[in-house]
Scaffold this motif. Sequence first.
Motif, mmCIF file in Angstrom:
data_model
loop_
_atom_site.group_PDB
_atom_site.id
_atom_site.type_symbol
_atom_site.label_atom_id
_atom_site.label_comp_id
_atom_site.label_asym_id
_atom_site.label_seq_id
_atom_site.Cartn_x
_atom_site.Cartn_y
_atom_site.Cartn_z
ATOM 1 N N UNK A 14 0.809 -1.231 0.000
ATOM 2 C CA UNK A 14 0.000 0.000 0.000
ATOM 3 C C UNK A 14 0.842 1.282 0.000
ATOM 4 N N UNK A 15 2.109 1.190 -0.394
ATOM 5 C CA UNK A 15 2.986 2.362 -0.405
ATOM 6 C C UNK A 15 3.123 2.995 -1.786
ATOM 7 N N UNK A 16 2.430 2.421 -2.784
ATOM 8 C CA UNK A 16 2.554 2.953 -4.143
ATOM 9 C C UNK A 16 1.358 2.535 -4.979
ATOM 10 N N UNK A 17 1.183 3.254 -6.065
ATOM 11 C CA UNK A 17 0.218 2.871 -7.090
ATOM 12 C C UNK A 17 1.048 2.413 -8.291
ATOM 13 N N UNK A 37 1.799 11.151 -3.699
ATOM 14 C CA UNK A 37 0.362 11.456 -3.785
ATOM 15 C C UNK A 37 -0.084 12.315 -2.604
ATOM 16 N N UNK A 38 0.457 12.047 -1.435
ATOM 17 C CA UNK A 38 0.096 12.839 -0.247
ATOM 18 C C UNK A 38 0.640 14.261 -0.343
ATOM 19 N N UNK A 46 -3.889 7.425 5.491
ATOM 20 C CA UNK A 46 -4.915 6.475 5.910
ATOM 21 C C UNK A 46 -6.096 6.377 4.959
ATOM 22 N N UNK A 47 -5.974 6.961 3.767
ATOM 23 C CA UNK A 47 -7.073 6.942 2.799
ATOM 24 C C UNK A 47 -7.361 5.510 2.334
ATOM 25 N N UNK A 48 -8.588 5.282 1.954
ATOM 26 C CA UNK A 48 -9.000 3.970 1.443
ATOM 27 C C UNK A 48 -8.369 3.713 0.079
ATOM 28 N N UNK A 50 -9.914 2.963 -2.620
ATOM 29 C CA UNK A 50 -10.709 3.671 -3.630
ATOM 30 C C UNK A 50 -10.264 5.130 -3.727
ATOM 31 N N UNK A 51 -10.013 5.752 -2.597
ATOM 32 C CA UNK A 51 -9.583 7.161 -2.589
ATOM 33 C C UNK A 51 -8.183 7.301 -3.174
ATOM 34 N N UNK A 52 -7.297 6.362 -2.884
ATOM 35 C CA UNK A 52 -5.944 6.401 -3.442
ATOM 36 C C UNK A 52 -6.019 6.365 -4.972
ATOM 37 N N UNK A 53 -6.816 5.444 -5.501
ATOM 38 C CA UNK A 53 -6.939 5.314 -6.953
ATOM 39 C C UNK A 53 -7.620 6.534 -7.573
#
Length: 90
Positions: A14-17, A37-38, A46-48, A50-53
């Motif tokens: 969860x540290x990258x897309x 991204x942050x 702590x974003x979900x 779905x929010x990250x994408x």
Amino acid sequence: METVQIEPSISPDRRAVIFVLSLREKDHECSITREALEQHFWLQPGASEARILRTFNDGRKRIFAVAERKLLANPGGRVVVTASDFGTRR
């Protein structure tokens, strides 16, 4: 140069897309760090998923432009877009 998006995904830690950049008729796996991204796309810690994408998609043009420049500068290397690739920190 043409870029084509294949659906991005979140890395297992969860540290990258992770996303694919198609350049010169070849697909290249790339990633952007969550930190980038942050810091540059207003993703909340702590974003979900779905929010990250969604945040990635909102900044896709800028992210792809940076990834493409990095890929052209180092054609055989792995492309990881980091916060420092966007210049000054917010």
